[in-house]
Design a protein around this motif. Structure first.
Motif, PDB file in Angstrom:
ATOM      1  N   LEU A   7       0.828  -1.206   0.000  1.00  0.00           N
ATOM      2  CA  LEU A   7       0.000   0.000   0.000  1.00  0.00           C
ATOM      3  C   LEU A   7       0.864   1.259   0.000  1.00  0.00           C
ATOM      4  O   LEU A   7       0.605   2.200  -0.763  1.00  0.00           O
ATOM      5  CB  LEU A   7      -0.927  -0.006   1.213  1.00  0.00           C
ATOM      6  N   LEU A   8       1.899   1.285   0.834  1.00  0.00           N
ATOM      7  CA  LEU A   8       2.784   2.459   0.884  1.00  0.00           C
ATOM      8  C   LEU A   8       3.512   2.674  -0.441  1.00  0.00           C
ATOM      9  O   LEU A   8       3.666   3.817  -0.886  1.00  0.00           O
ATOM     10  CB  LEU A   8       3.783   2.321   2.032  1.00  0.00           C
ATOM     11  N   VAL A   9       3.965   1.611  -1.074  1.00  0.00           N
ATOM     12  CA  VAL A   9       4.629   1.728  -2.378  1.00  0.00           C
ATOM     13  C   VAL A   9       3.636   2.270  -3.413  1.00  0.00           C
ATOM     14  O   VAL A   9       3.984   3.140  -4.220  1.00  0.00           O
ATOM     15  CB  VAL A   9       5.223   0.376  -2.821  1.00  0.00           C
ATOM     16  N   MET A  10       2.413   1.766  -3.379  1.00  0.00           N
ATOM     17  CA  MET A  10       1.408   2.240  -4.342  1.00  0.00           C
ATOM     18  C   MET A  10       1.087   3.718  -4.116  1.00  0.00           C
ATOM     19  O   MET A  10       1.002   4.491  -5.076  1.00  0.00           O
ATOM     20  CB  MET A  10       0.142   1.389  -4.243  1.00  0.00           C
ATOM     21  N   VAL A  11       0.929   4.130  -2.871  1.00  0.00           N
ATOM     22  CA  VAL A  11       0.653   5.538  -2.568  1.00  0.00           C
ATOM     23  C   VAL A  11       1.840   6.403  -2.997  1.00  0.00           C
ATOM     24  O   VAL A  11       1.666   7.457  -3.623  1.00  0.00           O
ATOM     25  CB  VAL A  11       0.337   5.728  -1.069  1.00  0.00           C
ATOM     26  N   VAL A  16       4.326  10.276  -6.782  1.00  0.00           N
ATOM     27  CA  VAL A  16       5.384  10.601  -7.744  1.00  0.00           C
ATOM     28  C   VAL A  16       4.768  10.863  -9.115  1.00  0.00           C
ATOM     29  O   VAL A  16       5.145  11.819  -9.809  1.00  0.00           O
ATOM     30  CB  VAL A  16       6.438   9.476  -7.811  1.00  0.00           C
ATOM     31  N   ALA A  17       3.810  10.049  -9.522  1.00  0.00           N
ATOM     32  CA  ALA A  17       3.153  10.236 -10.822  1.00  0.00           C
ATOM     33  C   ALA A  17       2.438  11.578 -10.885  1.00  0.00           C
ATOM     34  O   ALA A  17       2.512  12.280 -11.905  1.00  0.00           O
ATOM     35  CB  ALA A  17       2.172   9.091 -11.078  1.00  0.00           C
ATOM     36  N   GLY A  19       3.261  14.256  -9.158  1.00  0.00           N
ATOM     37  CA  GLY A  19       4.312  15.268  -9.224  1.00  0.00           C
ATOM     38  C   GLY A  19       4.903  15.404 -10.610  1.00  0.00           C
ATOM     39  O   GLY A  19       5.108  16.517 -11.107  1.00  0.00           O
ATOM     40  N   VAL A  20       5.158  14.281 -11.271  1.00  0.00           N
ATOM     41  CA  VAL A  20       5.698  14.310 -12.635  1.00  0.00           C
ATOM     42  C   VAL A  20       4.699  14.951 -13.580  1.00  0.00           C
ATOM     43  O   VAL A  20       5.055  15.796 -14.411  1.00  0.00           O
ATOM     44  CB  VAL A  20       6.089  12.889 -13.096  1.00  0.00           C
ATOM     45  N   ALA A  21       3.434  14.570 -13.465  1.00  0.00           N
ATOM     46  CA  ALA A  21       2.402  15.141 -14.338  1.00  0.00           C
ATOM     47  C   ALA A  21       2.291  16.648 -14.134  1.00  0.00           C
ATOM     48  O   ALA A  21       2.195  17.414 -15.104  1.00  0.00           O
ATOM     49  CB  ALA A  21       1.060  14.459 -14.070  1.00  0.00           C
ATOM     50  N   GLU A  22       2.307  17.089 -12.891  1.00  0.00           N
ATOM     51  CA  GLU A  22       2.233  18.529 -12.609  1.00  0.00           C
ATOM     52  C   GLU A  22       3.463  19.262 -13.146  1.00  0.00           C
ATOM     53  O   GLU A  22       3.347  20.359 -13.689  1.00  0.00           O
ATOM     54  CB  GLU A  22       2.081  18.767 -11.102  1.00  0.00           C
ATOM     55  N   ALA A  23       4.637  18.666 -12.972  1.00  0.00           N
ATOM     56  CA  ALA A  23       5.861  19.296 -13.479  1.00  0.00           C
ATOM     57  C   ALA A  23       5.809  19.425 -14.994  1.00  0.00           C
ATOM     58  O   ALA A  23       6.138  20.482 -15.544  1.00  0.00           O
ATOM     59  CB  ALA A  23       7.086  18.489 -13.048  1.00  0.00           C
ATOM     60  N   LEU A  24       5.410  18.373 -15.667  1.00  0.00           N
ATOM     61  CA  LEU A  24       5.331  18.419 -17.134  1.00  0.00           C
ATOM     62  C   LEU A  24       4.277  19.414 -17.615  1.00  0.00           C
ATOM     63  O   LEU A  24       4.448  20.046 -18.654  1.00  0.00           O
ATOM     64  CB  LEU A  24       5.039  17.020 -17.693  1.00  0.00           C
ATOM     65  N   ALA A  25       3.212  19.567 -16.851  1.00  0.00           N
ATOM     66  CA  ALA A  25       2.132  20.466 -17.260  1.00  0.00           C
ATOM     67  C   ALA A  25       2.463  21.932 -17.001  1.00  0.00           C
ATOM     68  O   ALA A  25       1.981  22.806 -17.725  1.00  0.00           O
ATOM     69  CB  ALA A  25       0.843  20.091 -16.528  1.00  0.00           C
ATOM     70  N   HIS A  26       3.273  22.217 -15.998  1.00  0.00           N
ATOM     71  CA  HIS A  26       3.437  23.608 -15.576  1.00  0.00           C
ATOM     72  C   HIS A  26       4.850  24.175 -15.709  1.00  0.00           C
ATOM     73  O   HIS A  26       5.031  25.382 -15.519  1.00  0.00           O
ATOM     74  CB  HIS A  26       2.973  23.766 -14.126  1.00  0.00           C
ATOM     75  N   LEU A  27       5.843  23.361 -16.015  1.00  0.00           N
ATOM     76  CA  LEU A  27       7.206  23.864 -16.096  1.00  0.00           C
ATOM     77  C   LEU A  27       7.680  23.898 -17.544  1.00  0.00           C
ATOM     78  O   LEU A  27       7.312  23.046 -18.347  1.00  0.00           O
ATOM     79  CB  LEU A  27       8.158  22.984 -15.273  1.00  0.00           C
ATOM     80  N   THR A  28       8.521  24.878 -17.830  1.00  0.00           N
ATOM     81  CA  THR A  28       9.116  24.959 -19.159  1.00  0.00           C
ATOM     82  C   THR A  28      10.253  23.955 -19.250  1.00  0.00           C
ATOM     83  O   THR A  28      10.682  23.391 -18.238  1.00  0.00           O
ATOM     84  CB  THR A  28       9.669  26.374 -19.414  1.00  0.00           C
TER      85      THR A  28
END
Length: 142
Positions: A7-11, A16-17, A19-28
């Motif tokens: 459960l902890l690994v899945m959370v 992380v997913a 965070g990556v999605a937000e970074a790709l969406a909002h950072l140059t």
């Protein structure tokens, strides 16, 4: 215990997913490169400073703390690691404040004083926890 780990690994993977999605969406692209450099630097600092220092301190606690219970030695290690990590977080603010800034609203706190308070709190909590732990082990040992 295995289910909790899964459960902890899945959370963690989910966070992380996000965070990556937000970074790709909002950072140059340039900001993503800077983030990569920062993350690489964090890995180097961890592997070159934090991990070896933790190992040395852990060994010192183990050798010097023979009168303490294993739980108390663990509490000491945790306190030292928490204080060290919080120091790594606050030191850039202390350094930046020492250099000064043309914009007084950028560094609004006294980071050196905050670092002192952080260490005082970590020390107090660690010492109190060790005393409680030792009291419990003394009662059990009697």
């Amino acid at each position: 215990m295995r289910a909790v780990r899964v459960l902890l690994v899945m959370v963690g993977a989910g966070l992380v997913a996000v965070g990556v999605a937000e970074a790709l969406a909002h950072l140059t692209v340039g900001q993503l490169g800077g983030l990569g450099v920062w993350l690489a630097g964090a890995i180097v600092v961890h592997d070159a400073l934090v991990a070896p220092a933790t190992a040395v301190v852990s060994r010192m606690v183990e050798r010097g703390g023979r009168a303490l219970s294993p739980v108390s030695r663990g509490i000491l290690r945790v306190g030292l690691v928490v204080g060290s990590v919080l120091t790594l977080v606050l030191v850039p603010g202390v350094v930046a404040q020492g250099r000064g800034t043309s914009n007084p609203t950028v560094l609004t706190h006294d980071y050196a004083a905050t670092l002192g308070v952080v260490w005082a709190v970590v020390t107090a909590v660690t010492v109190a926890s060790v005393l409680v732990s030792q009291g419990r082990s003394d009662v059990r040992g009697s």
